[in-house]
Design a protein around this motif. Sequence first.
Motif, PDB file in Angstrom:
ATOM      1  N   VAL A  63      -0.042  17.200 -13.145  1.00 59.14           N
ATOM      2  CA  VAL A  63      -0.853  15.985 -13.157  1.00 59.14           C
ATOM      3  C   VAL A  63      -2.266  16.347 -12.739  1.00 59.14           C
ATOM      4  CG1 VAL A  63      -1.192  13.688 -12.163  1.00 59.14           C
ATOM      5  CG2 VAL A  63       1.125  14.513 -12.633  1.00 59.14           C
ATOM      6  N   GLU A  64      -3.257  15.845 -13.467  1.00 56.10           N
ATOM      7  CA  GLU A  64      -4.647  16.133 -13.142  1.00 56.10           C
ATOM      8  C   GLU A  64      -5.480  14.872 -13.294  1.00 56.10           C
ATOM      9  OE1 GLU A  64      -5.247  19.274 -15.906  1.00 56.10           O
ATOM     10  OE2 GLU A  64      -5.564  17.945 -17.622  1.00 56.10           O
ATOM     11  N   ILE A  65      -6.585  14.842 -12.594  1.00 56.23           N
ATOM     12  CA  ILE A  65      -7.512  13.718 -12.689  1.00 56.23           C
ATOM     13  C   ILE A  65      -8.459  13.955 -13.861  1.00 56.23           C
ATOM     14  CG2 ILE A  65      -9.444  12.537 -11.579  1.00 56.23           C
ATOM     15  CD1 ILE A  65      -8.039  12.890  -8.924  1.00 56.23           C
ATOM     16  N   VAL A  66      -8.538  12.988 -14.751  1.00 58.41           N
ATOM     17  CA  VAL A  66      -9.447  13.054 -15.893  1.00 58.41           C
ATOM     18  C   VAL A  66     -10.825  12.522 -15.507  1.00 58.41           C
ATOM     19  CG1 VAL A  66      -9.862  12.222 -18.246  1.00 58.41           C
ATOM     20  CG2 VAL A  66      -7.546  12.829 -17.527  1.00 58.41           C
ATOM     21  N   ALA A  67     -10.843  11.384 -14.771  1.00 53.57           N
ATOM     22  CA  ALA A  67     -12.113  10.788 -14.345  1.00 53.57           C
ATOM     23  C   ALA A  67     -11.871   9.877 -13.154  1.00 53.57           C
ATOM     24  CB  ALA A  67     -12.748  10.001 -15.482  1.00 53.57           C
ATOM     25  N   SER A  68     -12.718   9.993 -12.147  1.00 51.03           N
ATOM     26  CA  SER A  68     -12.697   9.061 -11.016  1.00 51.03           C
ATOM     27  C   SER A  68     -13.966   8.220 -10.980  1.00 51.03           C
ATOM     28  CB  SER A  68     -12.529   9.815  -9.695  1.00 51.03           C
ATOM     29  OG  SER A  68     -13.573  10.755  -9.513  1.00 51.03           O
ATOM     30  N   GLU A  69     -14.888   8.534 -11.869  1.00 53.46           N
ATOM     31  CA  GLU A  69     -16.082   7.722 -12.076  1.00 53.46           C
ATOM     32  C   GLU A  69     -16.485   7.834 -13.534  1.00 53.46           C
ATOM     33  OE1 GLU A  69     -19.949  10.414 -11.133  1.00 53.46           O
ATOM     34  OE2 GLU A  69     -18.930   9.600  -9.362  1.00 53.46           O
ATOM     35  N   VAL A  70     -17.184   6.833 -14.002  1.00 52.51           N
ATOM     36  CA  VAL A  70     -17.670   6.820 -15.380  1.00 52.51           C
ATOM     37  C   VAL A  70     -19.124   6.359 -15.360  1.00 52.51           C
ATOM     38  CG1 VAL A  70     -17.402   5.820 -17.683  1.00 52.51           C
ATOM     39  CG2 VAL A  70     -15.369   6.355 -16.328  1.00 52.51           C
ATOM     40  N   ALA A  71     -19.998   7.119 -15.983  1.00 51.40           N
ATOM     41  CA  ALA A  71     -21.428   6.797 -16.033  1.00 51.40           C
ATOM     42  C   ALA A  71     -21.988   6.578 -14.634  1.00 51.40           C
ATOM     43  CB  ALA A  71     -21.668   5.573 -16.916  1.00 51.40           C
ATOM     44  N   GLY A  72     -21.504   7.371 -13.676  1.00 52.63           N
ATOM     45  CA  GLY A  72     -21.988   7.285 -12.304  1.00 52.63           C
ATOM     46  C   GLY A  72     -21.408   6.154 -11.486  1.00 52.63           C
ATOM     47  N   ILE A  73     -20.457   5.407 -12.045  1.00 53.72           N
ATOM     48  CA  ILE A  73     -19.845   4.275 -11.346  1.00 53.72           C
ATOM     49  C   ILE A  73     -18.449   4.684 -10.891  1.00 53.72           C
ATOM     50  CG2 ILE A  73     -19.122   1.866 -11.503  1.00 53.72           C
ATOM     51  CD1 ILE A  73     -21.087   1.593 -13.868  1.00 53.72           C
ATOM     52  N   LYS A 100       0.855  -1.186   0.000  1.00 48.87           N
ATOM     53  CA  LYS A 100       0.000   0.000   0.000  1.00 48.87           C
ATOM     54  C   LYS A 100       0.893   1.238   0.000  1.00 48.87           C
ATOM     55  CE  LYS A 100      -3.649  -2.617   0.509  1.00 48.87           C
ATOM     56  NZ  LYS A 100      -4.547  -2.882  -0.631  1.00 48.87           N
ATOM     57  N   ALA A 101       0.506   2.234  -0.773  1.00 52.86           N
ATOM     58  CA  ALA A 101       1.268   3.469  -0.841  1.00 52.86           C
ATOM     59  C   ALA A 101       1.198   4.217   0.480  1.00 52.86           C
ATOM     60  CB  ALA A 101       0.738   4.346  -1.963  1.00 52.86           C
ATOM     61  N   GLU A 102       2.272   4.924   0.811  1.00 51.27           N
ATOM     62  CA  GLU A 102       2.269   5.738   2.026  1.00 51.27           C
ATOM     63  C   GLU A 102       1.213   6.835   1.939  1.00 51.27           C
ATOM     64  OE1 GLU A 102       6.057   7.278   3.084  1.00 51.27           O
ATOM     65  OE2 GLU A 102       7.038   5.309   3.134  1.00 51.27           O
ATOM     66  N   VAL A 103       1.060   7.404   0.767  1.00 56.70           N
ATOM     67  CA  VAL A 103       0.026   8.412   0.539  1.00 56.70           C
ATOM     68  C   VAL A 103      -0.896   7.887  -0.561  1.00 56.70           C
ATOM     69  CG1 VAL A 103      -0.480  10.790  -0.118  1.00 56.70           C
ATOM     70  CG2 VAL A 103       1.581  10.270   1.209  1.00 56.70           C
ATOM     71  N   MET A 104      -2.102   7.515  -0.187  1.00 54.97           N
ATOM     72  CA  MET A 104      -3.030   6.952  -1.156  1.00 54.97           C
ATOM     73  C   MET A 104      -3.588   8.046  -2.064  1.00 54.97           C
ATOM     74  SD  MET A 104      -2.990   3.708  -0.411  1.00 54.97           S
ATOM     75  CE  MET A 104      -4.479   2.925  -1.059  1.00 54.97           C
ATOM     76  N   SER A 105      -4.094   7.625  -3.208  1.00 47.35           N
ATOM     77  CA  SER A 105      -4.706   8.535  -4.156  1.00 47.35           C
ATOM     78  C   SER A 105      -6.126   8.066  -4.442  1.00 47.35           C
ATOM     79  CB  SER A 105      -3.870   8.593  -5.444  1.00 47.35           C
ATOM     80  OG  SER A 105      -4.397   9.533  -6.347  1.00 47.35           O
ATOM     81  N   VAL A 106      -6.753   8.696  -5.406  1.00 48.07           N
ATOM     82  CA  VAL A 106      -8.110   8.330  -5.809  1.00 48.07           C
ATOM     83  C   VAL A 106      -8.033   7.407  -7.016  1.00 48.07           C
ATOM     84  CG1 VAL A 106     -10.320   9.224  -6.651  1.00 48.07           C
ATOM     85  CG2 VAL A 106      -8.984  10.546  -4.996  1.00 48.07           C
ATOM     86  N   PRO A 107      -8.668   6.230  -6.986  1.00 48.12           N
ATOM     87  CA  PRO A 107      -8.702   5.401  -8.190  1.00 48.12           C
ATOM     88  C   PRO A 107      -9.282   6.212  -9.348  1.00 48.12           C
ATOM     89  CG  PRO A 107      -9.511   4.154  -6.299  1.00 48.12           C
ATOM     90  CD  PRO A 107      -9.374   5.583  -5.850  1.00 48.12           C
ATOM     91  N   SER A 108      -8.516   6.312 -10.432  1.00 48.76           N
ATOM     92  CA  SER A 108      -8.904   7.263 -11.473  1.00 48.76           C
ATOM     93  C   SER A 108      -8.083   7.061 -12.736  1.00 48.76           C
ATOM     94  CB  SER A 108      -8.688   8.700 -10.971  1.00 48.76           C
ATOM     95  OG  SER A 108      -7.331   8.911 -10.609  1.00 48.76           O
ATOM     96  N   ILE A 109      -8.476   7.795 -13.756  1.00 46.75           N
ATOM     97  CA  ILE A 109      -7.619   8.053 -14.913  1.00 46.75           C
ATOM     98  C   ILE A 109      -7.021   9.431 -14.709  1.00 46.75           C
ATOM     99  CG2 ILE A 109      -7.510   8.342 -17.412  1.00 46.75           C
ATOM    100  CD1 ILE A 109      -8.063   5.474 -16.527  1.00 46.75           C
ATOM    101  N   GLN A 110      -5.687   9.502 -14.761  1.00 46.94           N
ATOM    102  CA  GLN A 110      -4.978  10.766 -14.619  1.00 46.94           C
ATOM    103  C   GLN A 110      -4.320  11.150 -15.940  1.00 46.94           C
ATOM    104  OE1 GLN A 110      -2.418   9.420 -11.340  1.00 46.94           O
ATOM    105  NE2 GLN A 110      -3.370  10.943 -10.021  1.00 46.94           N
ATOM    106  N   ARG A 111      -3.820  12.378 -15.970  1.00 49.73           N
ATOM    107  CA  ARG A 111      -3.118  12.865 -17.145  1.00 49.73           C
ATOM    108  C   ARG A 111      -1.932  13.695 -16.658  1.00 49.73           C
ATOM    109  NH1 ARG A 111      -7.261  15.314 -20.828  1.00 49.73           N
ATOM    110  NH2 ARG A 111      -7.676  16.585 -19.002  1.00 49.73           N
ATOM    111  N   ALA A 112      -0.729  13.388 -17.195  1.00 52.38           N
ATOM    112  CA  ALA A 112       0.481  14.137 -16.851  1.00 52.38           C
ATOM    113  C   ALA A 112       0.953  14.898 -18.080  1.00 52.38           C
ATOM    114  CB  ALA A 112       1.574  13.190 -16.365  1.00 52.38           C
ATOM    115  N   TRP A 113       1.188  16.182 -17.909  1.00 49.64           N
ATOM    116  CA  TRP A 113       1.653  17.029 -18.998  1.00 49.64           C
ATOM    117  C   TRP A 113       3.174  17.095 -19.008  1.00 49.64           C
ATOM    118  CZ3 TRP A 113      -1.769  18.401 -22.582  1.00 49.64           C
ATOM    119  CH2 TRP A 113      -3.126  18.409 -22.229  1.00 49.64           C
ATOM    120  N   PRO A 114       3.789  17.465 -20.123  1.00 48.82           N
ATOM    121  CA  PRO A 114       5.255  17.506 -20.193  1.00 48.82           C
ATOM    122  C   PRO A 114       5.916  18.403 -19.158  1.00 48.82           C
ATOM    123  CG  PRO A 114       4.325  17.566 -22.402  1.00 48.82           C
ATOM    124  CD  PRO A 114       3.177  17.702 -21.453  1.00 48.82           C
TER     125      PRO A 114
END
Length: 292
Positions: free
Chosen positions: A97-107, A79-93
């Motif tokens: 880093v930003e979260i793209v989606a942590s849920e899809v269609a309400g799930i 387990k990570a020392e600092v947990m995050s949100v299960p998600s799709i993220q995006r990292a720019w050059p």
Amino acid sequence: MRKPVETLASGLGHPEGPDVLPDGRIVMVETYTGKIIAWSPERGIHDYALCGGGPNACLLGSDGAVYITQNGGTAGAWKAEVMSVPSIQRAWPDGRVEIVASEVAGIALQAPNDLTFGPDGRLYFTDPGDYDANNRSIGRLFALDPDGSGELVEEVGPAYPNGIAAEPDGSLVWVESYDRGVYRKRPGAPSEKIHVLPEGHIPDGLKIDESGNLWITTFMAGGVDIVAADGTPVDFLETGGVPCNCLFVDDSLIITDFGDMTDVPAEAAMEGRLWRIPVGVRGMPLFRGAVA
């Protein structure tokens, strides 16, 4: 089949999901450090972005960002020392880093694992939950549209959908780790099992070569199973170690390897490697896309 294995880097903390940046660098996640890292002959391994939690795989988008499956901070007993949100993220050059989606269609997402863009520009990904064969979560396949909306593509039952790739006709090929199945989901149809890997060959990642063959990294089996598009076994590439995922670059196969391990410990074992193996085969070009 055996080929010479060139070690490009070592001492990595669970490297996964490689891709190639526009400047030719290999980019990958390092689950145990919560980082996106890159490799080049000139610079070796270096940081690209810090995404936290437990990144599982990454993929370059047509917008220049690196898209990431973020499982929240788990890898087996670790387990990570600092947990995050299960998600799709995006990292720019520039490292943002930003979260793209942590849920899809309400799930709400459980623990996204692998991802691929399809020929339709959508971002498809697997969401299996934690790996626990005795307490299986409901596995799902999701899609994100370019405008940021999305849908549940398929619920695949108490399963661990892992690596995923897209074919030119829009079909998805994905592997299931508990029962070692290889599946194809054609547009508008439910997934169909096309192959079962040998005992002990737990599928993790996969890529497709220019002939349509599937190259499947098999966790703990010490190699890559090669399976024809129709599910017929073709060959086995012996590598040793614990190959996690792969990528074709020219006529070589780039592999992220967990290390010489017999299990996945609770502590962060920094024994992973980045390999290059000349296989004389080129990959099918990856599809690219972006999500708003």
